[in-house]
Design a protein around this motif. Structure first.
Motif, PDB file in Angstrom:
ATOM      1  N   ALA A 174      -7.572  15.508  26.487  1.00 49.56           N
ATOM      2  CA  ALA A 174      -8.269  14.250  26.212  1.00 49.56           C
ATOM      3  C   ALA A 174      -8.121  13.855  24.738  1.00 49.56           C
ATOM      4  CB  ALA A 174      -9.742  14.361  26.590  1.00 49.56           C
ATOM      5  N   ILE A 175      -8.287  14.798  23.850  1.00 44.44           N
ATOM      6  CA  ILE A 175      -8.146  14.480  22.423  1.00 44.44           C
ATOM      7  C   ILE A 175      -6.681  14.198  22.091  1.00 44.44           C
ATOM      8  CG2 ILE A 175      -7.922  16.841  21.549  1.00 44.44           C
ATOM      9  CD1 ILE A 175      -9.717  15.892  19.180  1.00 44.44           C
ATOM     10  N   THR A 176      -5.770  14.904  22.762  1.00 46.29           N
ATOM     11  CA  THR A 176      -4.345  14.650  22.548  1.00 46.29           C
ATOM     12  C   THR A 176      -3.991  13.223  22.960  1.00 46.29           C
ATOM     13  OG1 THR A 176      -3.832  16.979  22.889  1.00 46.29           O
ATOM     14  CG2 THR A 176      -2.013  15.423  23.110  1.00 46.29           C
ATOM     15  N   ARG A 177      -4.537  12.771  24.090  1.00 43.85           N
ATOM     16  CA  ARG A 177      -4.258  11.401  24.552  1.00 43.85           C
ATOM     17  C   ARG A 177      -4.843  10.370  23.588  1.00 43.85           C
ATOM     18  NH1 ARG A 177      -5.282  13.655  29.540  1.00 43.85           N
ATOM     19  NH2 ARG A 177      -7.404  12.856  29.588  1.00 43.85           N
ATOM     20  N   LEU A 178      -6.074  10.611  23.118  1.00 44.49           N
ATOM     21  CA  LEU A 178      -6.707   9.658  22.199  1.00 44.49           C
ATOM     22  C   LEU A 178      -5.929   9.559  20.892  1.00 44.49           C
ATOM     23  CD1 LEU A 178      -9.020   7.773  21.330  1.00 44.49           C
ATOM     24  CD2 LEU A 178     -10.219   9.811  20.511  1.00 44.49           C
TER      25      LEU A 178
ATOM     26  N   MET B 245       0.847  -1.163   0.000  1.00 48.88           N
ATOM     27  CA  MET B 245       0.000   0.000   0.000  1.00 48.88           C
ATOM     28  C   MET B 245       0.899   1.234   0.000  1.00 48.88           C
ATOM     29  SD  MET B 245      -2.763   1.124   2.928  1.00 48.88           S
ATOM     30  CE  MET B 245      -3.961  -0.101   2.520  1.00 48.88           C
ATOM     31  N   PRO B 246       0.689   2.135  -0.917  1.00 48.57           N
ATOM     32  CA  PRO B 246       1.509   3.343  -0.951  1.00 48.57           C
ATOM     33  C   PRO B 246       1.380   4.135   0.350  1.00 48.57           C
ATOM     34  CG  PRO B 246       0.226   3.130  -2.961  1.00 48.57           C
ATOM     35  CD  PRO B 246      -0.243   2.066  -2.027  1.00 48.57           C
ATOM     36  N   CYS B 247       2.428   4.881   0.657  1.00 50.84           N
ATOM     37  CA  CYS B 247       2.503   5.621   1.913  1.00 50.84           C
ATOM     38  C   CYS B 247       1.340   6.599   2.070  1.00 50.84           C
ATOM     39  CB  CYS B 247       3.834   6.357   1.976  1.00 50.84           C
ATOM     40  SG  CYS B 247       4.149   7.131   3.565  1.00 50.84           S
ATOM     41  N   LEU B 248       0.982   7.304   1.021  1.00 60.32           N
ATOM     42  CA  LEU B 248      -0.104   8.282   1.099  1.00 60.32           C
ATOM     43  C   LEU B 248      -1.421   7.608   1.462  1.00 60.32           C
ATOM     44  CD1 LEU B 248      -0.970  11.195   0.817  1.00 60.32           C
ATOM     45  CD2 LEU B 248      -1.311  10.794  -1.623  1.00 60.32           C
ATOM     46  N   ALA B 249      -1.667   6.442   0.924  1.00 63.27           N
ATOM     47  CA  ALA B 249      -2.900   5.723   1.239  1.00 63.27           C
ATOM     48  C   ALA B 249      -2.923   5.308   2.702  1.00 63.27           C
ATOM     49  CB  ALA B 249      -3.039   4.503   0.339  1.00 63.27           C
ATOM     50  N   LYS B 250      -1.763   4.933   3.263  1.00 65.10           N
ATOM     51  CA  LYS B 250      -1.693   4.574   4.673  1.00 65.10           C
ATOM     52  C   LYS B 250      -2.010   5.766   5.547  1.00 65.10           C
ATOM     53  CE  LYS B 250       1.642   0.822   4.388  1.00 65.10           C
ATOM     54  NZ  LYS B 250       2.948   0.348   4.836  1.00 65.10           N
ATOM     55  N   ILE B 251      -1.484   6.923   5.197  1.00 69.14           N
ATOM     56  CA  ILE B 251      -1.726   8.126   5.982  1.00 69.14           C
ATOM     57  C   ILE B 251      -3.189   8.532   5.887  1.00 69.14           C
ATOM     58  CG2 ILE B 251      -1.188  10.589   6.163  1.00 69.14           C
ATOM     59  CD1 ILE B 251       1.684   9.835   5.331  1.00 69.14           C
ATOM     60  N   GLU B 252      -3.778   8.436   4.704  1.00 67.88           N
ATOM     61  CA  GLU B 252      -5.198   8.761   4.546  1.00 67.88           C
ATOM     62  C   GLU B 252      -6.067   7.814   5.361  1.00 67.88           C
ATOM     63  OE1 GLU B 252      -5.989   8.795   0.368  1.00 67.88           O
ATOM     64  OE2 GLU B 252      -4.924  10.676   0.066  1.00 67.88           O
ATOM     65  N   ARG B 253      -5.703   6.541   5.397  1.00 70.84           N
ATOM     66  CA  ARG B 253      -6.449   5.578   6.196  1.00 70.84           C
ATOM     67  C   ARG B 253      -6.315   5.902   7.686  1.00 70.84           C
ATOM     68  NH1 ARG B 253      -5.657  -0.894   6.703  1.00 70.84           N
ATOM     69  NH2 ARG B 253      -7.498  -1.242   7.940  1.00 70.84           N
ATOM     70  N   LEU B 254      -5.112   6.270   8.110  1.00 73.44           N
ATOM     71  CA  LEU B 254      -4.882   6.655   9.503  1.00 73.44           C
ATOM     72  C   LEU B 254      -5.705   7.891   9.855  1.00 73.44           C
ATOM     73  CD1 LEU B 254      -3.414   6.408  12.207  1.00 73.44           C
ATOM     74  CD2 LEU B 254      -1.519   7.681  11.180  1.00 73.44           C
ATOM     75  N   ASN B 255      -5.720   8.889   8.991  1.00 68.40           N
ATOM     76  CA  ASN B 255      -6.531  10.083   9.231  1.00 68.40           C
ATOM     77  C   ASN B 255      -8.010   9.729   9.345  1.00 68.40           C
ATOM     78  OD1 ASN B 255      -4.421  11.891   9.314  1.00 68.40           O
ATOM     79  ND2 ASN B 255      -4.533  12.377   7.137  1.00 68.40           N
ATOM     80  N   GLY B 256      -8.479   8.824   8.509  1.00 70.63           N
ATOM     81  CA  GLY B 256      -9.870   8.383   8.581  1.00 70.63           C
ATOM     82  C   GLY B 256     -10.183   7.684   9.895  1.00 70.63           C
ATOM     83  N   GLU B 257      -9.233   6.872  10.374  1.00 68.06           N
ATOM     84  CA  GLU B 257      -9.416   6.172  11.651  1.00 68.06           C
ATOM     85  C   GLU B 257      -9.441   7.165  12.809  1.00 68.06           C
ATOM     86  OE1 GLU B 257     -10.011   2.972  14.255  1.00 68.06           O
ATOM     87  OE2 GLU B 257     -10.305   3.190  12.112  1.00 68.06           O
ATOM     88  N   ILE B 258      -8.596   8.174  12.772  1.00 68.52           N
ATOM     89  CA  ILE B 258      -8.603   9.207  13.805  1.00 68.52           C
ATOM     90  C   ILE B 258      -9.932   9.946  13.791  1.00 68.52           C
ATOM     91  CG2 ILE B 258      -7.583  11.421  14.488  1.00 68.52           C
ATOM     92  CD1 ILE B 258      -4.859  10.242  13.592  1.00 68.52           C
TER      93      ILE B 258
ATOM     94  N   ARG C 133     -12.721   7.673  15.238  1.00 72.27           N
ATOM     95  CA  ARG C 133     -12.647   7.521  16.698  1.00 72.27           C
ATOM     96  C   ARG C 133     -13.036   8.803  17.423  1.00 72.27           C
ATOM     97  NH1 ARG C 133      -8.943   3.323  18.602  1.00 72.27           N
ATOM     98  NH2 ARG C 133      -9.164   1.647  17.102  1.00 72.27           N
ATOM     99  N   THR C 134     -12.629   9.955  16.901  1.00 73.00           N
ATOM    100  CA  THR C 134     -12.993  11.209  17.558  1.00 73.00           C
ATOM    101  C   THR C 134     -14.472  11.504  17.398  1.00 73.00           C
ATOM    102  OG1 THR C 134     -12.244  12.473  15.623  1.00 73.00           O
ATOM    103  CG2 THR C 134     -10.692  12.236  17.444  1.00 73.00           C
ATOM    104  N   ASP C 135     -15.082  11.098  16.283  1.00 74.62           N
ATOM    105  CA  ASP C 135     -16.523  11.274  16.093  1.00 74.62           C
ATOM    106  C   ASP C 135     -17.317  10.428  17.081  1.00 74.62           C
ATOM    107  OD1 ASP C 135     -16.178  13.110  14.089  1.00 74.62           O
ATOM    108  OD2 ASP C 135     -16.615  11.718  12.443  1.00 74.62           O
ATOM    109  N   VAL C 136     -16.815   9.238  17.408  1.00 78.07           N
ATOM    110  CA  VAL C 136     -17.493   8.360  18.364  1.00 78.07           C
ATOM    111  C   VAL C 136     -17.555   9.035  19.734  1.00 78.07           C
ATOM    112  CG1 VAL C 136     -17.272   6.187  19.644  1.00 78.07           C
ATOM    113  CG2 VAL C 136     -16.984   6.204  17.173  1.00 78.07           C
ATOM    114  N   VAL C 137     -16.452   9.662  20.145  1.00 78.33           N
ATOM    115  CA  VAL C 137     -16.419  10.333  21.442  1.00 78.33           C
ATOM    116  C   VAL C 137     -17.306  11.570  21.412  1.00 78.33           C
ATOM    117  CG1 VAL C 137     -14.941  11.507  23.115  1.00 78.33           C
ATOM    118  CG2 VAL C 137     -14.129   9.439  21.972  1.00 78.33           C
ATOM    119  N   GLY C 138     -17.229  12.319  20.343  1.00 76.87           N
ATOM    120  CA  GLY C 138     -18.080  13.491  20.181  1.00 76.87           C
ATOM    121  C   GLY C 138     -17.509  14.737  20.823  1.00 76.87           C
TER     122      GLY C 138
END
Length: 74
Positions: free
Chosen positions: A29-33, A1-14, A17-22
């Motif tokens: 708290a967001i810095t720790r998460l 997987m190209p590096c850019l795709a990995k970073i985009e996937r990581l950004n999506g995961e972040i 997860r932050t949307d779940v917390v709200g």
């Protein structure tokens, strides 16, 4: 997987997860998460690299007769 795709996937995961917390009570708290997510991803990438690019598997390709592991890996 190209590096850019990995970073985009990581950004999506972040973002997921932050949307779940709200709402975060403090900026810490967001810095720790996000920090925990980045550490987890770093560990996964390190294991993945080690699986494919381990020194033991690269040793036959080296011109040096002695290939040793770094002190931290022993």
């Amino acid at each position: 997987m190209p590096c850019l795709a990995k970073i985009e996937r990581l950004n999506g995961e972040i973002e997921r997860r932050t949307d779940v917390v709200g709402i975060f009570p403090k900026d810490d708290a967001i810095t720790r998460l996000v920090g925990a997510l980045l550490l987890q991803q770093n560990d996964e990438w390190a294991v993945q690299r080690a699986r494919y690019m381990a020194l033991e598997t690269m040793a036959p390709l080296s011109d040096d007769a002695i290939v040793s592991l770094p002190v931290a890996a022993r």
